[in-house]
Design an enzyme around this catalytic site. Sequence first.
Site, PDB file in Angstrom:
ATOM      1  N   HIS A   1      56.573  50.449 -18.311  1.00  0.00           N
ATOM      2  CA  HIS A   1      56.356  49.028 -18.538  1.00  0.00           C
ATOM      3  C   HIS A   1      57.662  48.250 -18.400  1.00  0.00           C
ATOM      4  CE1 HIS A   1      52.770  50.884 -20.111  1.00  0.00           C
ATOM      5  NE2 HIS A   1      52.181  49.711 -20.135  1.00  0.00           N
TER       6      HIS A   1
ATOM      7  N   ILE B   1      64.581  49.004 -38.697  1.00  0.00           N
ATOM      8  CA  ILE B   1      63.881  50.102 -38.018  1.00  0.00           C
ATOM      9  C   ILE B   1      62.416  49.982 -38.402  1.00  0.00           C
ATOM     10  CG2 ILE B   1      63.765  52.593 -37.652  1.00  0.00           C
ATOM     11  CD1 ILE B   1      66.660  52.766 -38.581  1.00  0.00           C
TER      12      ILE B   1
ATOM     13  N   VAL C   1      56.056  50.629 -35.622  1.00  0.00           N
ATOM     14  CA  VAL C   1      55.264  50.011 -34.556  1.00  0.00           C
ATOM     15  C   VAL C   1      54.314  51.052 -33.965  1.00  0.00           C
ATOM     16  CG1 VAL C   1      55.274  48.793 -32.359  1.00  0.00           C
ATOM     17  CG2 VAL C   1      57.144  48.434 -33.972  1.00  0.00           C
TER      18      VAL C   1
ATOM     19  N   ASP D   1      51.659  51.468 -30.945  1.00  0.00           N
ATOM     20  CA  ASP D   1      51.357  50.821 -29.665  1.00  0.00           C
ATOM     21  C   ASP D   1      50.637  51.838 -28.795  1.00  0.00           C
ATOM     22  OD1 ASP D   1      51.263  49.530 -27.235  1.00  0.00           O
ATOM     23  OD2 ASP D   1      53.426  49.288 -27.014  1.00  0.00           O
TER      24      ASP D   1
ATOM     25  N   TRP E   1      34.118  59.183 -28.220  1.00  0.00           N
ATOM     26  CA  TRP E   1      33.241  58.063 -28.595  1.00  0.00           C
ATOM     27  C   TRP E   1      33.953  57.072 -29.518  1.00  0.00           C
ATOM     28  CZ3 TRP E   1      32.416  63.251 -29.380  1.00  0.00           C
ATOM     29  CH2 TRP E   1      32.688  63.756 -30.663  1.00  0.00           C
ATOM     30  N   LYS E   2      34.953  57.531 -30.263  1.00  0.00           N
ATOM     31  CA  LYS E   2      35.674  56.618 -31.151  1.00  0.00           C
ATOM     32  C   LYS E   2      36.533  55.637 -30.346  1.00  0.00           C
ATOM     33  CE  LYS E   2      35.790  59.871 -35.017  1.00  0.00           C
ATOM     34  NZ  LYS E   2      36.633  60.615 -35.992  1.00  0.00           N
TER      35      LYS E   2
END
Length: 309
Positions: free
Chosen positions: A57, A182, A185, A187, A239-240
Amino acid sequence: MSCSFQLQQEVDMLRIRADVVFSTIKDILLSRGLSPDKAEILSQIVYGNTLDGVYTHGINRFPRIVSNIETGVLDVNAELEKVSSCGVIETYDGHFGIGPVNAYRAVQRAVEIAHDKGTGIVALAHNNHWLRGSTYGLYAADNGCIAIAWSNTKPNMMPWGSSELRIGNNPLVISVPSDDGIHFVFDAAMSQFSYGKLEEYRLRGEMLPVDGGFDDEWHLTKDPCAIERNSSVIPFGFWKGTSLSIALDLVAVVLSNGFSVMDVGREGEERGLSQVFLVIDPSKISDGESIRKNTRKVLDSITSCSTMD
């Protein structure tokens, strides 16, 4: 593995100065018609993601950004337009502009509202790929706020049990600030591996550590080339992950009045995404010492775990 690799051994020894990377990216963006402020924001995001080692990214995706600008998928002149507001919620139209720039300005606004009212929600319609979701979670955390943000995508994943691409690997970000900088996160895409991560494994010439999709015979496989070729990533948790992908898409569409995953698919290119930025300022309801104590207690319990061989 079932495909050839572009990776060459000598590439491992290549190093480029960080300031050269940043200035080169910015110069290219300016030459493609971005205003100085947009070029600065986008360059900082691409550069920062690359320095953090998230090349998928960052620098690896930059050529696609330039191509999308040149072909008009991204409108360099588009500006965020406020469409409506009610209480702590504001909705904006991105008008198919520069995705990370619009997203950065959206989370900035959500943080402003949260600092004022405790909670800020910005829903963004008709935006483009925001690159790395952590960018916006980290921004909120750096400003002392909790954030929950997500984006839908084009239909690039099959609901578990189907062979048709009907849902998105819609990335979800949750961040919690820490007073030492710190932050925590989370993601993740709704797929076991994002397409960017598949590319990363392919370029390194490595198999995935666990099954990530289907091969040509529709068997589960760790081969990133086969999964990319067949667009056959699987939802995490089967499925979750399927259900969470659908839920994120629905909430984003309802709040932003923008495109659903299937609407994005009809665009031909992945453009016009719907995104949500929910930001909470915990200092409005708790003192700083309690926040630090509770955050540290949870994180210390995890980092102190014994490890397996």
